[in-house]
Motif scaffolding. Structure first.
Motif, short mmCIF file in Angstrom:
data_model
loop_
_atom_site.label_atom_id
_atom_site.label_comp_id
_atom_site.label_asym_id
_atom_site.label_seq_id
_atom_site.Cartn_x
_atom_site.Cartn_y
_atom_site.Cartn_z
N LYS A 110 5.40 3.20 -8.43
CA LYS A 110 4.96 4.27 -9.35
C LYS A 110 5.85 4.30 -10.59
CE LYS A 110 3.21 7.34 -5.76
NZ LYS A 110 3.46 8.59 -5.01
N GLU A 111 7.15 4.19 -10.38
CA GLU A 111 8.13 4.28 -11.47
C GLU A 111 7.97 3.15 -12.48
OE1 GLU A 111 12.85 3.44 -11.73
OE2 GLU A 111 12.20 4.77 -10.11
N THR A 112 7.76 1.92 -11.98
CA THR A 112 7.66 0.77 -12.89
C THR A 112 6.27 0.62 -13.48
OG1 THR A 112 7.16 -0.72 -11.05
CG2 THR A 112 9.47 -0.53 -11.72
N GLY A 113 5.30 1.33 -12.93
CA GLY A 113 3.94 1.22 -13.43
C GLY A 113 3.29 -0.10 -13.06
N ALA A 114 3.73 -0.69 -11.97
CA ALA A 114 3.17 -1.98 -11.53
C ALA A 114 1.73 -1.78 -11.07
CB ALA A 114 4.02 -2.55 -10.41
N HIS A 115 0.87 -2.74 -11.44
CA HIS A 115 -0.55 -2.61 -11.09
C HIS A 115 -1.08 -3.75 -10.26
CE1 HIS A 115 -1.07 0.93 -13.51
NE2 HIS A 115 -0.58 0.32 -14.57
N GLY A 116 -0.60 -4.94 -10.48
CA GLY A 116 -1.15 -6.10 -9.79
C GLY A 116 -0.08 -6.96 -9.16
#
Length: 149
Positions: A110-116
């Protein structure tokens, strides 16, 4: 960290605990080798984080050796490797359990905004910088992959 290892080595020597003395000497030798390599490259002596990485590597090596000894039906040598692992783990910080690791990984995603899946490297790099020596990064990688897929 070095002081703790040195004090433990002195105590093990006084107690005439041969297994612990030899294991602690191996730890000191690995740290000294890394110091010499760093000095040759013009860098500072190893930090506590580097010492934790050295200890983690030593544990992985001994786990692999213990498994190989068991497959070769050399249970005495496998037990010796496990004793060394226990001694090395005394100097490692408290490990996160599976539940704590899962929550840390969830927060990090969530913190890093990772999506894939291509963001796994970024997540793992952040985990390694924050939790060096406190979690099994092989398991953490599996958890992060599950969260991102």
């Amino acid at each position: 960290m070095r002081e703790r290892i040195g004090a433990a080595l002195k105590q093990a020597t006084r107690d005439q605990d041969k297994r612990k003395t030899s294991t602690l000497r191996l730890i000191n030798a690995a740290i000294t080798d890394r110091d010499i390599a760093a000095r040759g490259a013009g860098k500072d002596p190893v930090s506590d984080e580097d010492v934790l990485a050295i200890l983690a590597k030593m544990i992985r090596q001994r786990l692999d050796s213990a498994q190989a000894y068991e497959e070769g039906n050399r249970l005495d040598l496998a037990e010796q490797e496990r004793e060394e692992i226990a001694i090395i783990k005394e100097f490692m910080p408290q490990q996160l359990n599976d539940e704590q690791m899962r929550s840390v990984c969830t927060e990090l995603v969530k913190e890093t905004g990772a999506h894939g899946l291509r963001d796994i490297g970024k997540c793992m790099q952040t985990l390694k910088s924050r939790y060096q020596g406190r979690m099994d990064f092989g398991k953490a990688s599996t958890v992060v992959k599950g969260l991102l897929s």
